[in-house]
Design an enzyme around this catalytic site. Structure first.
Site, PDB file in Angstrom:
ATOM      1  N   PRO B 356     -65.096 -19.543 -34.431  1.00  0.00           N
ATOM      2  CA  PRO B 356     -65.274 -20.200 -35.712  1.00  0.00           C
ATOM      3  C   PRO B 356     -65.352 -19.283 -36.911  1.00  0.00           C
ATOM      4  O   PRO B 356     -65.629 -19.733 -38.004  1.00  0.00           O
ATOM      5  CB  PRO B 356     -66.610 -20.919 -35.527  1.00  0.00           C
ATOM      6  CG  PRO B 356     -67.362 -20.048 -34.588  1.00  0.00           C
ATOM      7  CD  PRO B 356     -66.352 -19.418 -33.694  1.00  0.00           C
ATOM      8  N   GLY B 357     -65.193 -17.989 -36.714  1.00  0.00           N
ATOM      9  CA  GLY B 357     -65.053 -17.116 -37.871  1.00  0.00           C
ATOM     10  C   GLY B 357     -66.195 -16.176 -38.116  1.00  0.00           C
ATOM     11  O   GLY B 357     -66.215 -15.486 -39.127  1.00  0.00           O
ATOM     12  N   CYS B 480     -67.436 -12.642 -23.439  1.00  0.00           N
ATOM     13  CA  CYS B 480     -68.827 -12.994 -23.240  1.00  0.00           C
ATOM     14  C   CYS B 480     -69.041 -13.354 -21.779  1.00  0.00           C
ATOM     15  O   CYS B 480     -69.718 -14.319 -21.451  1.00  0.00           O
ATOM     16  CB  CYS B 480     -69.220 -14.161 -24.141  1.00  0.00           C
ATOM     17  SG  CYS B 480     -68.140 -15.563 -23.986  1.00  0.00           S
TER      18      CYS B 480
END
Lengths: 187, 654
Positions: B356-357, B480
Site C-alpha cells: 500500500p505504499g 515477510c
C-alpha cells in the site's frame, strides 16, 4: 496521457486562479527538483483518463513508455473531469494550492473535526480569516497550527463574516483531508 | 542477619533482668571521657543516629517486643549511653554500641511504625526462642555470642543441606513419576472429544523439556522421532496450525526456540508509525501526538523516524496529523528493506511491489522528492490505496503503474535504473501475528509456487538495474516469510543466474541468513543476508538481502566457468546443481560467453588464467548432458592444472 488542449487548460487554470490568484504564475513556472537530472526542469499538466496531473517534465518523459492501460498516476493529481465535462479540483491538489493560496481561513481546534467530516465552516469555528475575501473566492482551510485541512468556496465576504451569527456558513466545503479515509475509492 | 539476630537476643535477654547490672558494665566498657558530655548533646547525637540504622530496624520491627513496652522508662538513660558510645566510635567498639543503638532505635521507632497489637503476637514467639537460649548466655557475653552464632550457622547449614536433598528428591521424583508419551488408546480417547487444552499444554511443555536434554530426560523408551511427532501434533491442535507449517517451523528452530516463536506469533507486535520527513520532524510530531493523548516512544536506536505507540486516546489512524500526511502506520520490519536500499537523491528507483505504499513513501522521503520512483503494483484493487497514500504523504516524484513485475524490464527498459526494491509476495509465515489464516492455509505446493514467482521477479529486478550506474547498482530483496525456500534459496538462485554479489545490508542487528539448511548448501556469502524473528527482535518475521550488480552481462554460465577453475571455492555439488538449469542457456550463449570470459579474466586475474580459460572452454562447449562423474573428473582436472600452473609460476619466480 496527453497535454491539455486550450479549452481544458483554460478551465483548469480558471479553477486554480480562484484559489491562488496571481500566484498561478508560480505554480506553472516552478522549477522542479524531481527527476534524475541535476538541473531543474519545469512542471506541466497532463491529462490521463479524465484526470489532470501536475508533473515534472522529466517524469513525463519517462512515463511515455508505460501503456495507457497500465499508467495509474504521475506526480500529483490535481483534479478530474466529470462526465458532464466540468472540472473539479480534488483533495490531492491541496499541497499545491496551500503553498500558493491567497485566501486563507484558520479553524479553531474544536471545529477541525467537524470540517474533516465534510461539514461547512461555520462562523463559530472561525479562528482567523484573511482580508478581502469576496463571495465565490476559493479559500484554503488551515488549522491553527498551519496544517492545511482542505479547501472550499467563500460564502460571505470578510466584512460580512464579522456581522454573521455563529451558525452562519462562512466557507462552503469542497474537499478535505478526511476524504482520504472516507472516500478512498473516489479519489 | 546472623550477627544482628544474636545481638538482638543478647540485648533483649540482657536488658530486662539485668538492666542495672548492664549499665555499670556498659559504662565501664565505654570510654570514660565520653561521660561528661551533656545530656542534650547525647540525646541529639542519639537522635541523629537514629536514621542510619533504620534499615536494620525495619527488618527487626517484627521482632520487637516487650522491651519496647518495658523499657520506655529506661529509654532516656539508654539513649544517653548510645549517645556516648556512638559519638566517639563508628561501631568499632562494635558490639555493645551496636546493640544498644539498635535497641534504642527500635524503641523509638517501633512505637512510631507499628501498633502494639502487631508486635505482641510476634513478640511472644521471639521471647520463647530467646528464653531457650538464655540459659547458655550466662557466661561472658562474647563467648555466648560466638556460640550462638555457631549454632545458627549450623542450623543454616542443615537447612541448606535439607534443601538440596529436597531438590534431589524432587528431581528423582520427577524422573520416577516420569512423563511418558500417551499410548494409542489415550490418543484415540483424546481425538474423540474436543481437545483438552490444559492437557495439551502440559504435554507440550513436558516434551519440550525432554527434548532439550533428551539423553537424561527421555520418556521411557520413546524415540526422539516419536516425541517430535507427538509434539508437532500437540502444537498443531493447541495453537491451530496445519501440519505442514509446524513441520517447516520445526526444521528451522530447536524446540525451545520454536515455543518462543509460536508464543510470539500469538501476540500482536507493537504498533509503530513512521514520521514523514517531507512534512515534519519526529520530535515535532511526537509533541503534537502527545498533546492529543497518544502514548508513544522512539522506536529504537536504529531508526531516526520511527515511533512506537503504546496506547492512544484517539484512533491513531485517523488523527488530523495522519490525514495531513505527517506520519504513516507501518510495521517496524518494513523500515528495514528501505534502510538497506539507502537511496540517494536524484536516483531512479523501482519499487516492484509497492502497495500500500509504506516503503515507497519512505523511499521518497529519503530522496527528498528528487529523482524518480516507479511504483508498480500488480493487483488493481490495491492501486487506490497506493495512490492515496502517495498523495497524502506529499510525494511528487512517483509514477504509479500497473504491471506484472516480470514484465517491468520490457516496459521500463533494461539497465535503466539505479536501484530496485523488491518486497516480494510471499507466504507470509513471518506475519502470522497479523493474519492467523496463514497458519492453516499454506502448503508445500504454495511455497514452491511462491518461490518460483520470486525467482522470476528477482531476475527481472536485477535486469532492470544498470550496473554501471555511478551511485547505484543495488537490489534489495525482502520477504515477510521465514521459509528458506523463499529466502536463501531464491537469492542463491539469483547468484548463479546473474552476475550479482551479496553485500552487507547495512543493518547491524538481526540474525545472519543460513548458508546451509538440511540438504541445501548455499553460497557462503549468504551469511550477509539478515533474518528477523518476532521472538528475538519484537518485529514481524522478515528476511532482507542486498545484492550488487557487478556487470550488465546476463550469463548463467560464467559462474560455471569460474567454479570450474576453482576461482570460487565450491564443491562439485553446486556445480551439479547448476548444470541442470543452466544447461539450456549454455548452447546459445557459448560463443559470446567465451569471449567475455576471456576478457573478464584478463581484467580480473593474472595472465595465466587466460590460458586455462581457453583450454577449458572447448571441452565445455562440447558437453551437453554430463553425468556427475565426468563433471567431477573435469573439476579435478582443472584443479590439477591450476596447481601445476601455480607451481610453474613459483618456480619461475625462484
Amino acid at each position: 496521457m496527453r497535454p491539455l488542449d486550450e479549452n481544458e487548460t483554460t478551465v483548469v487554470f480558471e479553477k486554480i486562479f480562484k484559489f491562488v490568484g496571481n500566484n498561478l504564475k508560480n505554480i506553472v513556472e516552478n522549477p522542479s527538483h524531481e527527476g534524475p537530472e541535476q538541473d531543474p526542469g519545469r512542471y506541466c499538466f497532463r491529462l490521463h483518463k479524465n484526470r489532470v496531473y501536475y508533473v515534472s517534465e522529466s517524469l513525463v518523459k519517462r512515463a511515455t513508455n508505460i501503456s495507457r492501460k497500465s499508467l495509474v498516476s504521475l506526480g500529483t493529481c490535481i483534479g478530474k473531469y466529470t462526465h458532464a465535462g466540468g472540472f473539479h479540483l480534488t483533495i490531492m491538489s491541496l499541497s499545491v494550492l496551500a503553498a500558493n493560496a491567497k485566501h486563507k481561513v484558520w479553524l479553531k481546534p474544536t471545529s477541525e473535526m467537524s470540517f474533516l467530516y465534510g461539514n461547512h465552516v461555520l462562523k463559530g469555528g472561525l479562528g482567523r480569516i484573511t482580508d478581502s475575501i469576496v463571495p465565490g473566492d476559493g479559500v484554503v482551510v488551515f488549522s491553527m497550527s498551519d496544517v492545511p485541512l482542505g479547501f472550499g468556496v467563500a460564502a460571505k465576504s470578510t466584512q460580512d463574516c464579522r456581522k454573521l451569527d455563529p451558525n452562519g456558513i462562512v466557507v462552503l466545503h469542497q474537499a478535505d483531508i478526511g476524504e482520504y479515509l472516507r472516500d478512498e475509492d473516489e479519489l | 542477619m546472623v550477627l544482628t539476630r544474636s545481638k538482638k537476643r543478647v540485648t533483649k535477654s540482657q536488658t530486662p533482668p539485668s538492666k542495672k547490672a548492664e549499665k555499670p558494665q556498659a559504662m565501664a566498657l565505654k570510654r570514660k571521657p565520653e561521660k561528661p558530655q551533656s545530656p542534650a548533646l547525647k540525646k541529639g547525637a542519639a537522635k541523629s543516629q537514629n536514621k542510619p540504622p533504620m534499615k536494620k530496624q525495619k527488618k527487626e520491627v517484627v521482632e520487637e517486643e516487650d522491651p519496647l513496652e518495658n523499657d520506655e522508662e529506661v529509654s532516656d538513660v539508654e539513649s544517653e549511653e548510645l549517645g556516648e558510645s556512638d559519638g566517639g566510635e563508628d561501631g568499632s567498639n562494635g558490639f555493645f554500641s551496636d546493640e544498644n543503638k539498635e535497641e534504642n532505635d527500635e524503641e523509638d521507632e517501633g512505637e512510631e511504625l507499628l501498633g502494639d497489637d502487631f508486635l505482641e503476637g510476634s513478640g511472644d514467639e521471639e521471647e520463647h526462642s530467646d528464653d531457650s537460649e538464655e540459659g547458655s548466655d550466662s557466661d561472658s557475653d562474647e563467648g555466648d555470642i560466638e556460640k550462638e552464632s555457631r549454632l545458627i550457622d549450623e542450623e543454616e547449614a542443615k537447612e541448606e543441606a535439607d534443601a538440596e536433598a529436597e531438590l534431589l528428591d524432587f528431581n528423582k521424583e520427577a524422573g520416577d513419576d516420569a512423563f511418558r508419551l500417551p499410548t494409542e488408546e489415550e490418543l484415540e480417547e483424546e481425538a474423540r472429544g474436543p481437545p483438552d487444552l490444559p492437557l495439551l499444554q502440559s504435554r507440550i511443555k513436558e516434551i519440550v523439556r525432554a527434548l532439550s536434554n533428551f539423553s537424561v530426560l527421555r520418556p521411557n523408551g520413546a524415540s526422539r522421532k516419536d516425541c517430535v511427532e507427538q509434539l508437532k501434533s500437540d502444537i498443531a491442535s493447541y495453537y491451530g496450525y496445519n501440519s505442514f507449517l509446524i513441520g517447516a517451523l520445526f526444521e528451522l528452530f530447536p524446540p525451545v526456540e520454536l515455543m518462543e516463536l509460536i508464543e510470539a506469533f500469538e501476540k500482536q507486535r507493537p504498533t509503530s508509525i513512521r514520521t514523514n520527513t517531507l512534512k515534519t520532524r519526529r520530535r515535532d510530531l511526537a509533541d503534537v501526538l502527545l498533546n492529543r493523548g497518544v502514548n508513544l516512544d522512539p522506536l529504537s536506536k536504529w531508526s531516526k523516524v520511527g515511533l512506537v505507540v503504546y496506547d492512544s486516546q484517539v484512533p491513531i489512524g485517523a488523527t488530523p496529523e495522519y490525514l495531513a500526511g505527517f506520519y504513516m502506520l507501518q510495521g517496524a520490519s518494513s523500515f528495514l528493506p528501505v534502510m538497506a536500499l539507502a537511496p540517494r537523491e536524484n536516483e531512479r528507483i523501482v519499487d516492484v511491489a509497492a502497495a500500500p505504499g509504506g516503503k515507497t513513501t519512505y523511499l521518497a522521503a529519503l530522496m527528498k522528492n528528487t529523482g524518480l520512483i516507479f511504483a508498480n503494483e500488480m493487483k488493481v484493487p490495491r492501486l487506490k490505496s497506493l495512490t492515496a497514500n502517495l498523495h497524502r504523504m506529499g510525494v511528487t516524484n512517483t509514477i504509479v503503474c500497473n504491471y506484472d513485475g516480470r514484465e517491468l524490464p520490457k516496459v521500463i527498459g533494461e539497465k535503466s535504473v539505479d536501484r530496485v526494491l523488491l518486497d516480494a509476495p510471499c507466504s507470509g509465515t513471518g506475519v502470522i501475528s497479523k493474519d492467523e489464516s496463514v497458519k492453516v492455509s499454506k502448503s508445500l505446493e504454495e511455497i514452491k509456487q511462491f518461490a518460483h514467482l520470486q525467482k522470476q521477479l528477482l531476475l527481472a529486478a536485477i535486469d532492470m538495474v544498470d550496473a554501471t550506474s555511478k551511485t547505484g547498482g543495488y537490489i534489495v530483496y525482502s520477504t515477510c516469510s521465514l521459509m528458506v525456500a523463499e529466502n536463501e534459496a531464491v537469492i542463491d538462485y539469483a547468484l548463479k543466474k546473474r552476475s550479482v554479489q551479496l553485500v552487507k545490508t547495512g543493518l547491524d542487528f538481526g540474525q545472519d541468513g543460513f548458508t546451509k539448511f538440511r540438504e541445501n548448501r548455499f553460497h557462503p556469502s549468504l551469511k550477509m543476508t539478515k533474518r528477523f524473528y518476532p521472538h528475538v527482535h519484537n518485529m514481524d518475521g522478515f528476511f532482507v538481502a542486498k545484492l550488487k550488480k557487478m556487470s550488465n552481462m546476463k550469463q548463467g554460465t560464467e559462474d560455471d566457468e569460474e567454479e570450474a577453475l576453482g576461482i570460487v571455492d565450491e564443491d562439485g555439488e553446486t556445480m551439479e546443481g547448476m548444470e541442470k538449469p543452466s544447461v539450456a542457456k549454455k548452447q546459445p550463449k557459448e560463443t559470446k560467453e567465451s569471449k567475455k570470459i576471456l576478457s573478464k579474466f584478463k581484467v580480473d586475474k593474472s595472465g595465466k588464467k587466460d590460458k586455462k580459460s581457453k583450454l577449458k572452454i572447448e571441452p565445455k562447449i562440447k558437453k551437453k548432458r554430463k553425468n556427475k562423474t565426468t563433471v567431477r573428473m573435469e573439476i579435478s582436472q582443472a584443479r590439477e592444472e591450476k596447481r601445476r600452473a601455480m607451481r610453474g609460476k613459483s618456480k619461475e619466480k625462484q
